[in-house]
Design an enzyme around this catalytic site. Structure first.
Site, short mmCIF file in Angstrom:
data_model
loop_
_atom_site.label_atom_id
_atom_site.label_comp_id
_atom_site.label_asym_id
_atom_site.label_seq_id
_atom_site.Cartn_x
_atom_site.Cartn_y
_atom_site.Cartn_z
N GLY B 54 0.79 -1.25 -0.06
CA GLY B 54 -0.08 -0.01 -0.10
C GLY B 54 0.72 1.32 -0.02
N SER B 55 2.06 1.24 -0.29
CA SER B 55 3.12 2.43 -0.36
C SER B 55 2.66 3.30 -1.59
CB SER B 55 4.20 2.05 -0.38
OG SER B 55 4.63 1.33 -1.55
N TYR B 64 -0.22 -0.16 8.22
CA TYR B 64 -1.90 -0.31 8.09
C TYR B 64 -2.36 -0.35 9.65
CZ TYR B 64 -2.71 0.27 3.16
OH TYR B 64 -2.86 0.52 1.83
N LYS B 247 -1.05 3.60 -10.06
CA LYS B 247 -0.44 4.43 -9.25
C LYS B 247 0.49 5.30 -10.11
CE LYS B 247 -1.94 3.56 -4.95
NZ LYS B 247 -2.60 4.62 -4.11
N ASP B 275 -3.94 7.08 -10.20
CA ASP B 275 -4.02 7.61 -8.93
C ASP B 275 -2.60 8.23 -8.55
OD1 ASP B 275 -4.34 8.39 -6.33
OD2 ASP B 275 -4.79 6.39 -5.68
N GLU B 301 -7.16 10.21 -10.27
CA GLU B 301 -7.53 10.57 -8.82
C GLU B 301 -6.40 11.26 -8.22
OE1 GLU B 301 -8.62 6.62 -7.40
OE2 GLU B 301 -7.88 7.37 -5.50
N GLU B 330 -11.05 10.98 -0.78
CA GLU B 330 -10.31 10.09 0.01
C GLU B 330 -9.83 10.98 1.19
OE1 GLU B 330 -7.41 7.68 -1.95
OE2 GLU B 330 -6.43 7.52 -0.12
N ASP B 353 -14.55 8.68 1.65
CA ASP B 353 -13.85 7.79 2.72
C ASP B 353 -14.93 7.65 3.86
OD1 ASP B 353 -10.89 6.77 3.46
OD2 ASP B 353 -12.10 7.50 4.96
N HIS B 380 -13.62 4.93 -1.53
CA HIS B 380 -12.30 4.98 -1.29
C HIS B 380 -12.49 3.60 -0.48
CE1 HIS B 380 -8.64 5.23 1.64
NE2 HIS B 380 -7.96 4.72 0.50
#
Lengths: 476, 476
Positions: B54-55, B64, B247, B275, B301, B330, B353, B380
């Site tokens: 998730g970086s 997380y 990304k 994104d 995004e 988000e 979010d 999100h």
């Protein structure tokens, strides 16, 4: 003693010299020799709600408070900063400051001041903390930055305004986080603004040391009777004030009556401003403000939500022919919000708060953007010792950024000035240029001890009654 | 046992009945009989940075995490909510939730649910706490509201989406804080939106129970190789996905290559989104995005800062003829920011979010505003259990607010679903309608114990290394 011998090393140095010899020389060694050894974070609260001081429609019973940060060093110097709040919530900010202090404890002062953007980015762009958004996080980050700047100014024996004025334009530009604001102001434009003021810097500085930033004051607090307002105005006029503010927001009829009353009391030549403290929605604001057209007001402060940029754009358009403009910023939480308000020229007065954004770095960005769009910096004052901080920003702006004092008004409220060792002074309606080193945020030690929450003398028997969220007052 | 006997009382009640008999009747007594007796706040952190899960360019090594709130009652039911963060900072939010819990402990459930705007205003307009602005404060307030809604849904034995769908339109309108948003949406307009969907509610509900909200997934994480991305896409396609995200943000050349690679891999008919995670300034964003024009993208995004409304307006104008629109939300911290993005039509996709704003109440406002401007709600997801929450919002929106599923895409990320008792399920590229009561946010108890920070099994030997602000990673 320790402090005196340390200061001696710096007595003839200037900040220019420190930077121009940043690779070597005795000054560098000396800044480097100041190491941050620890931090004390104080939850300082004053039970101002006993007297209903400073209340407005949203903040009905504020207990003026500050998260106070003392950065301790091995030099005897102490870096001080505050984050003002209105009571409950101070502990939230203290918690954050405590966490962020880890980033400066153990560092030497030179490593923090030689490139202040580095410390700023370590805080604001922290890869796990930036998720927390503005508000508590940005205010806590500001506390760290402002305490480091305080230490720096004390180390070079200058009031904060003088430290800022003496910084090289290139250095100021390098203090700023440019990621999100370059569409409003480029680094090159910022440099040009700072450089064009350089030739007159000496003269402007001398002038401002004779007469500091022009101040204004609120005379029309919601709770006061007409007679009390008259007395307040007369008292302020004796001190040389000619600019007065009035709280409005709830009852349109009463508000208009009070504006008329104030205008009659101060005459047509004095400045009159009103402050709605964000109480209205957009259409509601238009209805209220339309009734204010006849009174020659200077500004309408916070008519709508703090970050309703498009709302401000619409209000500016709706009232473009009015005597007044919109003012806001006290609750604008970041340079991105200010950028939009300034670039769109939706506001005519830019009310920076000294402790809501991330310290000196964010303020530099905002003041420079305002200068480009020729929107006067009229800082938010009051609280606990906010006036002590904004007097420095007013000086810096009017000497080195805007470079003039023609349009600016700096808020002044005399609440709680007896709490600090260096109270701000007013002369002929203007701030007196601060002379103490740093921000001048030193509280009397006994004041701190008495007002520590929840165990200080003032609180120990009743802290339970005002503990955090449990201390409620209905909005209406 | 206690829980079963309690539930029996409610098994035949509906939320309509509860409200229609709010002055008397057995249901009222029963909701009233549930008293909140205490709260447990858990600082839950997963060391996801070990695998760099998730970086993105800003959040380089996220752990997380969630501030988990358990509201305890005397009924055996437990109200659960989470505030997702990326590691350090969870304790900041826990501190805030702990403070705000004082406003619900001791209250009975009926007093909190009969008029949810009352609790909302006690939190968000708290006369001393609103000074803290958005961010930590609003997220902590959201935790309280969401836990109360969870308790409510469990008490009436419904999944959250069903609780929301069954609320009377008038009741939904009364849940919303209208102060700052009426220029974008009036209560009357909101009511009209909800009422026009009433006739088809039963049919829409049945349809969505067969096939829930359509989902999309990120396949192009920054750290993955081309081969890994191909495998991810193939795996997702097997699950029925036809919409993929990538990304971008740092190297324009590499980004364009990767977009081309992804487009080739998925073919022309699949949805492709990118994104940028707020990495660009406005002019920089324009330069990057111009190069994306040939690839038939669906959305861009977070190209710029989360609250740069005028920047989004300018991007929308600049790229008004493009295949893509802008998406964000988000990190938009309040309905006021959403109001501006929606009213100006600067964004084409509204990415709520579930835990950044103040709970169900704020989400109701945002989803209704989006419906008025016909901007699809594309929540999100990811984090810890955010997908569990947004599946309910997707259901509610597509059944009762937008009333259709033609344009919405709900984010899906399968991280950490083994942590919860009710993992979200995907079928044919769509969410499966949740059936558990409440949000379905129950973590496995042993998962909680292992991941408590700093003393759980996972942390106890190394919490010191990732403690708060001290866990740093340089941005570049």
């Amino acid at each position: 003693m320790e402090r005196q011998s340390f200061c001696f090393l710096f007595v003839q140095s200037t900040i220019h010299q420190i930077f121009s010899v940043s690779k070597a020389g005795p000054e560098q060694v000396s800044l480097k020799s100041i190491k941050i050894t620890g931090a004390e974070i104080i939850d300082l609260r004053i039970p101002t709600s006993d007297q209903m001081l400073g209340s407005d429609p949203f903040h009905k019973m504020p207990d003026y408070s500050s998260a106070v940060l003392h950065l301790k060093t091995d030099s005897g110097l102490k870096g001080v900063s505050i984050v003002f709040t209105v009571g409950a919530g101070t502990d939230w900010i203290c918690h954050g400051i405590q966490d962020l202090c880890q980033l400066v404890i153990g560092a030497d002062l030179e490593s923090l001041t030689e490139s202040p953007i580095t410390l700023y980015q370590r805080l604001i762009d922290h890869h796990q903390l930036r998720w927390l958004h503005d508000g508590v996080f940005r205010m806590a980050a500001g506390a760290i930055l402002n305490a480091v700047f305080d230490l720096w100014a004390k180390a070079v024996r200058k009031p904060m305004w003088k430290l800022l004025v003496d910084l090289e334009p290139e250095f100021v530009v390098d203090c700023i986080d440019w990621r999100n604001i370059q569409d409003a102001l480029t680094p090159e434009e910022a440099l040009e603004i700072l450089q064009r003021n350089r030739p007159a810097l000496g003269r402007r500085q001398s002038d401002m040391q004779v007469q500091g930033p022009k101040a204004y004051c609120t005379a029309g607090w919601l709770g006061l009777s007409d007679q009390q307002i008259l007395e307040t105005i007369q008292n302020l006029q004796k001190q040389g004030f000619d600019s007065f503010k009035l709280k409005v927001g709830r009852d349109s009829e009463q508000d208009v009556e009070r504006i008329r009353f104030m205008r009659d009391a101060i005459g047509p030549d004095c400045n009159l401003m009103v402050d709605a403290n964000q109480y209205w929605g957009l259409e509601e604001a238009k209805r209220h403000i339309k009734r204010y057209l006849p009174f020659g007001l200077k500004w309408i402060e916070e008519p709508i939500a703090r970050d309703d940029v498009l709302g401000y754009v619409e209000l500016a358009e709706t009232f473009k022919s009015a005597s007044f403009g919109m003012a806001c910023g006290e609750h604008a939480a970041s340079p991105v919000i200010f950028k939009q308000l300034l670039k769109s020229r939706a506001i005519k007065y830019c009310q920076i708060d000294a402790v809501r954004v991330a310290g000196v770095n964010d303020i530099m960005a905002i003041v420079l953007m305002a200068a480009k769009y020729e929107i006067p910096i009229c800082p938010h004052g009051g609280g606990i010792a906010l006036c002590n901080m904004i007097s420095h920003y007013g000086m810096w702006d009017q000497i080195a950024v805007a470079g003039h004092s023609e349009t600016q008004l700096v808020e002044y409220i005399d609440f709680l000035q007896d709490a600090v060792e260096q109270p701000v002074k007013i002369q002929d309606g203007c701030y007196v240029a601060p002379t103490a080193h740093g921000w001048g945020l030193e509280f009397h030690p006994e004041f701190i001890e008495r007002h520590r929450f929840p165990n200080g003398e003032v609180w120990k028997d009743r802290a339970a009654n005002r503990k955090g969220a449990a201390f409620e007052v209905a909005l209406k």
